[in-house]
Design a protein around this motif. Structure first.
Motif, PDB file in Angstrom:
ATOM      1  N   ALA A 176       0.835  -1.198   0.000  1.00  0.00           N
ATOM      2  CA  ALA A 176       0.000   0.000   0.000  1.00  0.00           C
ATOM      3  C   ALA A 176       0.872   1.251   0.000  1.00  0.00           C
ATOM      4  CB  ALA A 176      -0.921  -0.008   1.218  1.00  0.00           C
ATOM      5  N   MET A 177       1.979   1.229   0.747  1.00  0.00           N
ATOM      6  CA  MET A 177       2.859   2.397   0.783  1.00  0.00           C
ATOM      7  C   MET A 177       3.418   2.722  -0.598  1.00  0.00           C
ATOM      8  SD  MET A 177       6.502   3.018   2.684  1.00  0.00           S
ATOM      9  CE  MET A 177       7.369   2.240   1.321  1.00  0.00           C
ATOM     10  N   GLU A 178       3.789   1.711  -1.345  1.00  0.00           N
ATOM     11  CA  GLU A 178       4.337   1.940  -2.684  1.00  0.00           C
ATOM     12  C   GLU A 178       3.294   2.547  -3.612  1.00  0.00           C
ATOM     13  OE1 GLU A 178       6.999  -1.497  -4.051  1.00  0.00           O
ATOM     14  OE2 GLU A 178       6.130  -2.262  -2.206  1.00  0.00           O
ATOM     15  N   GLU A 179       2.038   2.146  -3.461  1.00  0.00           N
ATOM     16  CA  GLU A 179       0.993   2.738  -4.301  1.00  0.00           C
ATOM     17  C   GLU A 179       0.864   4.233  -4.028  1.00  0.00           C
ATOM     18  OE1 GLU A 179       0.032   1.293  -6.745  1.00  0.00           O
ATOM     19  OE2 GLU A 179      -0.557  -0.796  -6.422  1.00  0.00           O
ATOM     20  N   HIS A 180       1.103   4.654  -2.792  1.00  0.00           N
ATOM     21  CA  HIS A 180       1.066   6.085  -2.483  1.00  0.00           C
ATOM     22  C   HIS A 180       2.242   6.820  -3.137  1.00  0.00           C
ATOM     23  CE1 HIS A 180      -2.353   6.664   0.237  1.00  0.00           C
ATOM     24  NE2 HIS A 180      -2.109   5.454   0.686  1.00  0.00           N
ATOM     25  N   LEU A 181       3.376   6.159  -3.266  1.00  0.00           N
ATOM     26  CA  LEU A 181       4.507   6.783  -3.959  1.00  0.00           C
ATOM     27  C   LEU A 181       4.146   7.041  -5.417  1.00  0.00           C
ATOM     28  CD1 LEU A 181       7.606   4.768  -2.640  1.00  0.00           C
ATOM     29  CD2 LEU A 181       6.456   6.727  -1.614  1.00  0.00           C
ATOM     30  N   ASP A 191       8.100  20.755  -9.507  1.00  0.00           N
ATOM     31  CA  ASP A 191       9.512  21.078  -9.700  1.00  0.00           C
ATOM     32  C   ASP A 191      10.382  19.821  -9.688  1.00  0.00           C
ATOM     33  OD1 ASP A 191      11.517  22.942 -10.184  1.00  0.00           O
ATOM     34  OD2 ASP A 191      11.953  23.249  -8.058  1.00  0.00           O
ATOM     35  N   GLY A 192       9.847  18.735 -10.275  1.00  0.00           N
ATOM     36  CA  GLY A 192      10.614  17.504 -10.387  1.00  0.00           C
ATOM     37  C   GLY A 192      10.768  16.733  -9.099  1.00  0.00           C
ATOM     38  N   GLN A 193       9.955  17.067  -8.085  1.00  0.00           N
ATOM     39  CA  GLN A 193      10.077  16.393  -6.800  1.00  0.00           C
ATOM     40  C   GLN A 193       8.706  15.990  -6.273  1.00  0.00           C
ATOM     41  OE1 GLN A 193      13.041  17.915  -3.971  1.00  0.00           O
ATOM     42  NE2 GLN A 193      13.326  19.658  -5.344  1.00  0.00           N
ATOM     43  N   ALA A 194       8.691  14.858  -5.592  1.00  0.00           N
ATOM     44  CA  ALA A 194       7.475  14.396  -4.923  1.00  0.00           C
ATOM     45  C   ALA A 194       7.779  14.241  -3.439  1.00  0.00           C
ATOM     46  CB  ALA A 194       7.008  13.070  -5.518  1.00  0.00           C
ATOM     47  N   ASN A 195       7.023  14.960  -2.615  1.00  0.00           N
ATOM     48  CA  ASN A 195       7.245  14.947  -1.176  1.00  0.00           C
ATOM     49  C   ASN A 195       6.127  14.149  -0.503  1.00  0.00           C
ATOM     50  OD1 ASN A 195       9.418  16.991  -1.386  1.00  0.00           O
ATOM     51  ND2 ASN A 195       7.723  18.331  -1.970  1.00  0.00           N
ATOM     52  N   ILE A 196       6.496  13.137   0.244  1.00  0.00           N
ATOM     53  CA  ILE A 196       5.517  12.285   0.911  1.00  0.00           C
ATOM     54  C   ILE A 196       5.910  12.129   2.375  1.00  0.00           C
ATOM     55  CG2 ILE A 196       4.247  10.110   0.834  1.00  0.00           C
ATOM     56  CD1 ILE A 196       5.357   9.721  -1.975  1.00  0.00           C
ATOM     57  N   GLU A 213      13.987   2.350   1.124  1.00  0.00           N
ATOM     58  CA  GLU A 213      15.347   2.182   0.606  1.00  0.00           C
ATOM     59  C   GLU A 213      15.382   1.145  -0.515  1.00  0.00           C
ATOM     60  OE1 GLU A 213      19.402   3.045   0.400  1.00  0.00           O
ATOM     61  OE2 GLU A 213      17.858   4.028   1.618  1.00  0.00           O
ATOM     62  N   GLU A 214      14.558   0.119  -0.368  1.00  0.00           N
ATOM     63  CA  GLU A 214      14.523  -0.967  -1.343  1.00  0.00           C
ATOM     64  C   GLU A 214      13.867  -0.549  -2.657  1.00  0.00           C
ATOM     65  OE1 GLU A 214      11.902  -5.053  -1.927  1.00  0.00           O
ATOM     66  OE2 GLU A 214      12.286  -4.317   0.118  1.00  0.00           O
ATOM     67  N   ARG A 215      12.833   0.317  -2.612  1.00  0.00           N
ATOM     68  CA  ARG A 215      11.981   0.521  -3.765  1.00  0.00           C
ATOM     69  C   ARG A 215      12.022   1.916  -4.380  1.00  0.00           C
ATOM     70  NH1 ARG A 215      10.407  -2.426  -6.958  1.00  0.00           N
ATOM     71  NH2 ARG A 215       8.198  -1.924  -7.083  1.00  0.00           N
ATOM     72  N   VAL A 216      12.447   2.916  -3.636  1.00  0.00           N
ATOM     73  CA  VAL A 216      12.253   4.283  -4.103  1.00  0.00           C
ATOM     74  C   VAL A 216      13.064   4.598  -5.358  1.00  0.00           C
ATOM     75  CG1 VAL A 216      14.061   5.381  -2.696  1.00  0.00           C
ATOM     76  CG2 VAL A 216      11.978   6.663  -3.301  1.00  0.00           C
ATOM     77  N   ALA A 217      14.232   4.027  -5.506  1.00  0.00           N
ATOM     78  CA  ALA A 217      15.061   4.329  -6.679  1.00  0.00           C
ATOM     79  C   ALA A 217      14.357   3.909  -7.970  1.00  0.00           C
ATOM     80  CB  ALA A 217      16.419   3.639  -6.545  1.00  0.00           C
ATOM     81  N   ALA A 218      13.688   2.772  -7.931  1.00  0.00           N
ATOM     82  CA  ALA A 218      12.990   2.288  -9.125  1.00  0.00           C
ATOM     83  C   ALA A 218      11.844   3.226  -9.502  1.00  0.00           C
ATOM     84  CB  ALA A 218      12.461   0.874  -8.888  1.00  0.00           C
ATOM     85  N   PHE A 219      11.101   3.697  -8.496  1.00  0.00           N
ATOM     86  CA  PHE A 219       9.993   4.622  -8.786  1.00  0.00           C
ATOM     87  C   PHE A 219      10.527   5.972  -9.267  1.00  0.00           C
ATOM     88  CE2 PHE A 219       7.616   1.878  -5.677  1.00  0.00           C
ATOM     89  CZ  PHE A 219       6.717   1.373  -6.603  1.00  0.00           C
ATOM     90  N   ALA A 220      11.616   6.425  -8.674  1.00  0.00           N
ATOM     91  CA  ALA A 220      12.208   7.698  -9.094  1.00  0.00           C
ATOM     92  C   ALA A 220      12.638   7.635 -10.562  1.00  0.00           C
ATOM     93  CB  ALA A 220      13.402   8.032  -8.202  1.00  0.00           C
ATOM     94  N   ILE A 229      11.009  11.538   1.039  1.00  0.00           N
ATOM     95  CA  ILE A 229      10.092  10.785   1.898  1.00  0.00           C
ATOM     96  C   ILE A 229      10.502  10.980   3.351  1.00  0.00           C
ATOM     97  CG2 ILE A 229       9.175   8.506   2.435  1.00  0.00           C
ATOM     98  CD1 ILE A 229       9.803   7.743  -0.486  1.00  0.00           C
ATOM     99  N   SER A 230       9.556  11.401   4.150  1.00  0.00           N
ATOM    100  CA  SER A 230       9.827  11.649   5.561  1.00  0.00           C
ATOM    101  C   SER A 230       8.809  10.912   6.426  1.00  0.00           C
ATOM    102  CB  SER A 230       9.787  13.153   5.859  1.00  0.00           C
ATOM    103  OG  SER A 230       8.536  13.714   5.492  1.00  0.00           O
ATOM    104  N   PHE A 231       9.169  10.773   7.695  1.00  0.00           N
ATOM    105  CA  PHE A 231       8.325  10.045   8.640  1.00  0.00           C
ATOM    106  C   PHE A 231       8.222  10.827   9.943  1.00  0.00           C
ATOM    107  CE2 PHE A 231      10.467   6.931   5.963  1.00  0.00           C
ATOM    108  CZ  PHE A 231       9.428   6.111   5.548  1.00  0.00           C
ATOM    109  N   SER A 232       7.134  10.628  10.637  1.00  0.00           N
ATOM    110  CA  SER A 232       7.030  11.136  12.004  1.00  0.00           C
ATOM    111  C   SER A 232       6.206  10.151  12.815  1.00  0.00           C
ATOM    112  CB  SER A 232       6.394  12.532  12.053  1.00  0.00           C
ATOM    113  OG  SER A 232       5.036  12.496  11.628  1.00  0.00           O
ATOM    114  N   GLU A 233       6.328  10.258  14.117  1.00  0.00           N
ATOM    115  CA  GLU A 233       5.596   9.386  15.021  1.00  0.00           C
ATOM    116  C   GLU A 233       4.611  10.210  15.840  1.00  0.00           C
ATOM    117  OE1 GLU A 233       8.414   7.182  17.390  1.00  0.00           O
ATOM    118  OE2 GLU A 233       9.830   7.067  15.707  1.00  0.00           O
ATOM    119  N   GLN A 234       3.551   9.557  16.247  1.00  0.00           N
ATOM    120  CA  GLN A 234       2.598  10.229  17.127  1.00  0.00           C
ATOM    121  C   GLN A 234       3.286  10.501  18.449  1.00  0.00           C
ATOM    122  OE1 GLN A 234      -1.434   8.814  16.702  1.00  0.00           O
ATOM    123  NE2 GLN A 234      -1.776   8.981  18.902  1.00  0.00           N
ATOM    124  N   LYS A 235       3.191  11.727  18.932  1.00  0.00           N
ATOM    125  CA  LYS A 235       3.957  12.143  20.089  1.00  0.00           C
ATOM    126  C   LYS A 235       3.376  11.571  21.394  1.00  0.00           C
ATOM    127  CE  LYS A 235       5.422  16.418  17.850  1.00  0.00           C
ATOM    128  NZ  LYS A 235       5.141  15.846  16.521  1.00  0.00           N
TER     129      LYS A 235
END
Length: 507
Positions: A176-181, A191-196, A213-220, A229-235
């Motif tokens: 499911a995460m890859e489909e969002h990419l 501007d040639g960038q996708a921020n998720i 790390e495994e998949r993003v290069a292929a999609f790029a 791609i960034s991440f955060s946690e519920q505080k």
């Protein structure tokens, strides 16, 4: 009531004693029901754009993207997938070994149609010495389920939804995460960038990072983009106290106070830290394979184009208001815009003198804005779009859950039952003001829109407090617009068998 150990526990979480006592009081008193004016419908609170209007908004959005604005796709992805497999966990613990329920029959009869079947078969060979097609005729159904759900297998019973294999392609499978990419490349790249940005639980963060790390290069490479791609946690500070039925803090076996995640409303803090001009919000499990993505891509552009066009007009009005030189005719025009386009209503506004009207317009226009896709009601669970009263007596558009509605009020229940649309969590948001500063999003939360639910732990009943939901009370004081989007843009995966629906199968 609080011990020194309790105070240390609060300090470690960043929760004050006053917050704790306030939460216990909220659990004791509950939350007021909302006062409702009407269920929103097309023509009254819901916009249904024509073909020409949709094309216009798509062009507006494409132009906006070409101007180099910062766009972020924000995906809440912290939930574990355990509820997806509730029926299969029940099968494992059942006193029978053969498929018995309709759910179990559907799962095993169609097991070849799941995109994860090859991964599952590999685990079955490793752990059982047999392929799936050998286990089935041998009646070893529970062995298959164990290899799907348990740690020695695929561990799907404990993984987050975002890391489960959802869809199959000719030469690969995708989570499911890859489909969002992929989605981000189709409607949210600038501007040639996708921020998720994904919000994830702490224990799953390394797994998400590894999959990226495994998949993003292929999609790029495939989409000619750079992915950020960034991440955060519920505080921890947004966790809420659990209470006993008598209202006292629920304590664990070691005497510590039990705190629970405060629900997705806690993510308003994570959202507030996103530096972007426009933010798309969509649930992790609402994705489809590439051959079905066209309606989603089209309508994401439609609602985004509508957002930035409404925002541009709002900003123009606020700059005029800032000069304090508006004519009466201009103020009336702005009031009409507020009421007709943003559906913010005040029966007293037409009686305001110019000075009061000017102040009122500044207050109501200078707020975060969101455009929300809503789909025709097809019996799916979820909140719905309503016109509801605010604390100041004005009426605005809100997404309400059934728990916010007084079930003893027959008129309100009729409105809820007869609502024509519901909320699929399809939002595009603007969180900066007309001067480019980020709105302090916590200031726009309605604290009186939380939820109290009954739970249990280790056989003991408890009361759980959920913060105002992210798209409910947490955005209560935003300017809101509802847009009808087609049902095919809403394809959630609530149970594993939902992956057998045509919307999740290969072309």
């Amino acid at each position: 009531m609080l011990t020194q150990q309790d105070l240390q526990q609060l300090a470690q979480r960043g929760i004050s004693e006053e917050q704790l006592l306030h939460q216990l009081q909220q659990i004791k008193e509950g939350f007021p029901y909302l006062r409702i004016e009407a269920a929103a419908r097309v023509g009254r609170g819901i916009v249904s754009p024509t073909v020409a209007e949709r094309q216009h908004y798509i062009e507006v959005w494409k132009k906006y993207l070409s101007e180099g604005h910062q766009i972020v796709k924000f995906v809440p992805a912290s939930g574990a997938a355990s509820r997806m497999f509730k029926d299969l966990f029940a099968f494992l613990s059942a006193d029978y070994d053969q498929p018995t329920t309709a759910f179990e029959h559907e799962f095993f009869d169609n097991i070849k149609k799941f995109a994860f079947r090859k991964q599952l078969c590999k685990k079955c060979v490793e752990n059982e010495g047999k392929h799936i097609h050998e286990l089935l005729p041998a009646g070893e159904y529970k062995a298959i389920v164990r290899n799907l759900l348990n740690k020695e297998g695929l561990n799907y019973g404990q993984l987050p939804k975002g890391l489960l294999t959802f869809h199959e392609y000719a030469d690969s499978v995708r989570t499911a995460m890859e489909e969002h990419l992929v989605e981000a490349a189709q409607y949210a790249a600038s501007d040639g960038q996708a921020n998720i940005h994904f919000t994830v639980s702490h224990e799953h963060l390394p797994l998400f990072r590894a999959k990226v790390e495994e998949r993003v290069a292929a999609f790029a490479k495939e989409y000619g983009l750079k992915y950020n791609i960034s991440f955060s946690e519920q505080k921890p500070a947004t966790d809420t106290v659990a209470a006993n039925p008598d209202g006292t803090p629920f304590r664990n076996d070691d005497g510590s106070i039990l705190f629970r995640p405060g629900g997705h409303g806690a993510l308003i803090e994570n959202l507030g830290e996103i530096a972007a001009d426009v933010v798309f919000i969509k649930n992790i499990d609402n994705v489809v394979p590439d051959h079905l993505k066209a309606p989603t891509t089209e309508y994401k552009q439609v609602i985004a184009g509508m957002l930035v066009e409404l925002q541009a007009q709002t900003f123009a009005y606020l700059r005029l208001l800032q000069k304090r030189e508006c004519t009466h005719a201009q103020l009336v025009e702005m009031l009409h815009f507020l009421e007709s386009k943003l559906c913010c209503l005040n029966a007293e506004a037409e009686n305001f003198d110019d000075e009061d009207l000017e102040a009122y317009l500044i207050q109501k226009l200078n707020r975060p804005m969101r455009v929300c896709g809503v789909v025709k009601n097809a019996g799916e669970p979820g909140g719905g779009p309503f016109l509801a009263y605010n604390a100041d007596g004005t009426i605005s558009l809100q997404i309400l859950e059934s728990s916010q509605i007084d079930k003893s009020n027959e008129e309100y229940m009729r409105m809820f039952r007869e609502g024509t649309h519901f909320n699929p969590v399809d939002l595009v948001c603007a969180t900066k003001d007309y001067e480019g500063h980020a709105f302090p999003l916590k200031d726009y939360v309605d604290p009186q829109t939380g939820f109290i639910s009954q739970k249990s732990k280790n056989g003991r009943d408890l009361l759980a407090l959920e913060l105002p939901g992210l798209w409910n009370g947490a955005m209560s004081d935003w300017n809101t617009v509802f847009v009808e989007v087609p049902l095919e843009t809403f394809n959630p995966v609530k149970t594993v068998n939902d992956l057998l629906r045509p919307q999740h199968q290969p072309e």
